[in-house]
Motif scaffolding. Structure first.
Motif: not given
Length: 434
Positions: A151-155, A345-348, A396-402
């Motif tokens: 999948m693709a993931a976007v914040s 893998f995934s990278l963010t 994989m996606a980044a959001q806030g501190n996570f």
């Protein structure tokens, strides 16, 4: 003036202004530069001195003697914004009343330093993300609606959109939105063209998703754009070539596609999409062909790492500078290799560092490792391992501190798991008024 952490004179100048409580706009006005340039400098400063907030940067400035405490103590509001400094540089008013306030403020900063650097977990202020889930930095959250991979993931605006991939054994166009505030999932308008092994990036307030492969595993060139505000999809100019399993990144409103698989061979092509003109252009190719790699933006460059080609799994890391090609220079630089060859893998990016999870490697231990890339030192660091194997082609996606990690294929089985790694700890210091 310079410091041991490699700060330039300009960066030291900006750090000193930050320590006196100046906002980005005030710093930009003082130094006659743009607010965006200030942001870039701050990101580099935070990376070099290994901090993640203005408060920590102020502590560093005090600790290293760059500034005296009575000229550095900014007020931190409840939402983490820097307000008027307690004592501004050059203040010549009577100071008899400042001593007790300064002592209290220094005590608060000392407590903050202890909380920031102590090894115990500080529970985040997000529903569903509590230290009770798992010890250390890892947290288990609400699982995906179904087992998924590729999948693709976007914040975007407090939600993470997980799009497409293989779900329930078939290629899907599903758009599942995770709300971190309520730790819950909702379903949105499906992507018109179901694909897996694609990618997605946010440009402005829209999500761009090019290429990928359909149910028959044939790559497609379609570019579809999702507007999360209206929950609608539109179609844009297709890629110059049908591709899947490529790396994808967006820099300054421009989308870049790196390599991939064209249905019969690995690619070394780099394609650029201009969102404002809805046009594609071919750029300087990569030094070698590859698929199943990943890319992310750091400052003015794009970091590309790992993957696979006819020679097997790859471990090299490259930096791509788009402006250099425009200026007639070589756009590519070599960077530190991954600890082990790895693909899928995934990278963010989060707070000036890159985080890498999942994938296929020569050993389970290598595939299991969560990695962080430090751009300042040009090195990959192995972090605390996840509670279970993440698997190949996770979202994989980044959001806030996570950093959030979704699904993937582990032990030949698609997963519905949802893990969050707490990359940053935030300490809120109460405001002090006089």
């Amino acid at each position: 003036m310079g410091v041991d952490n490699g700060l330039s004179e300009r960066e030291v100048e900006i750090l000193l202004l930050v320590a006196t409580g100046a906002s980005n706009k005030e710093i930009a006005t003082r130094l006659v530069i743009s607010p965006n340039t200030v942001k870039v400098h701050l990101r580099n400063i935070f990376t070099k001195i290994e901090v993640s907030s203005r408060t920590e940067a102020t502590l560093f400035a005090i600790r290293t003697g760059l500034i005296q405490p009575d000229r550095a103590i900014p007020l931190i509001s409840g939402d983490g914004n820097v307000e008027t400094p307690l004592v501004a540089a050059g203040d010549t008013r009577s100071t008899w009343w400042r001593l007790p306030i300064m002592i209290a403020a220094i005590a608060i900063l000392a407590l903050a330093a202890y909380l920031i650097f102590r090894p115990t977990t500080i529970p985040p202020d997000q529903t569903g993300l509590t230290a009770a889930n798992l010890p250390g930095r890892w947290h288990t959250l609400k699982e995906m609606p179904e087992s998924s991979s590729g999948m693709a993931a976007v914040s975007y605006e407090g939600r993470i959109f997980v799009i497409g991939g293989t779900r329930g054994g078939s290629v899907s166009g599903s758009v599942s939105a995770y709300d971190s505030g309520s730790d819950s999932w909702s379903e949105n308008a499906a992507k018109p063209t179901p694909v897996e092994a694609s990618g997605a990036v946010l440009i402005g307030e829209k999500i761009y998703m090019p290429g990928g492969q359909a149910q028959n595993r044939v790559p497609t060139a379609v570019l579809e754009i999702y507007d999360p505000r209206t929950d609608r999809w539109e179609t844009a100019a297709p890629m110059p070539k049908a591709l899947s399993r490529f790396a994808l990144a967006a820099l300054e409103g421009t989308l870049f596609v790196f390599g991939g698989w064209d249905g019969s061979d690995f690619s070394d092509a780099v394609y650029q999409y201009d969102a404002s003109e809805d046009t594609w252009h071919e750029r300087e190719p990569m030094p070698s062909t590859r698929a199943d790699s990943a890319a992310a933006v750091l400052g003015t460059k794009i970091i590309l790492t790992g993957g696979v080609n006819a020679n097997g799994l790859l471990k090299d890391t490259l930096a791509f500078f788009p402006q250099r090609e425009v200026d007639g220079e070589n756009a590519w630089e070599e960077r530190a290799d991954l600890p082990a060859s790895r693909s899928g893998f995934s990278l963010t990016e989060l707070a000036g560092s890159l985080y890498l999870a999942g994938g296929l490697a020569d050993s389970t231990d290598d595939a299991e490792a969560l990695l962080r890339y430090d751009d300042t030192e040009d090195r990959w660091e192995v972090l605390e391992p996840p509670p279970h194997l993440i698997g190949v082609m996770p979202g994989m996606a980044a959001q806030g501190n996570f950093v959030h990690i979704f699904g993937g294929v582990a032990d030949d089985q698609p997963q519905s798991s949802h893990l969050a790694y707490q990359a940053i700890y935030t300490v809120l210091i109460p405001a002090i008024s006089r």
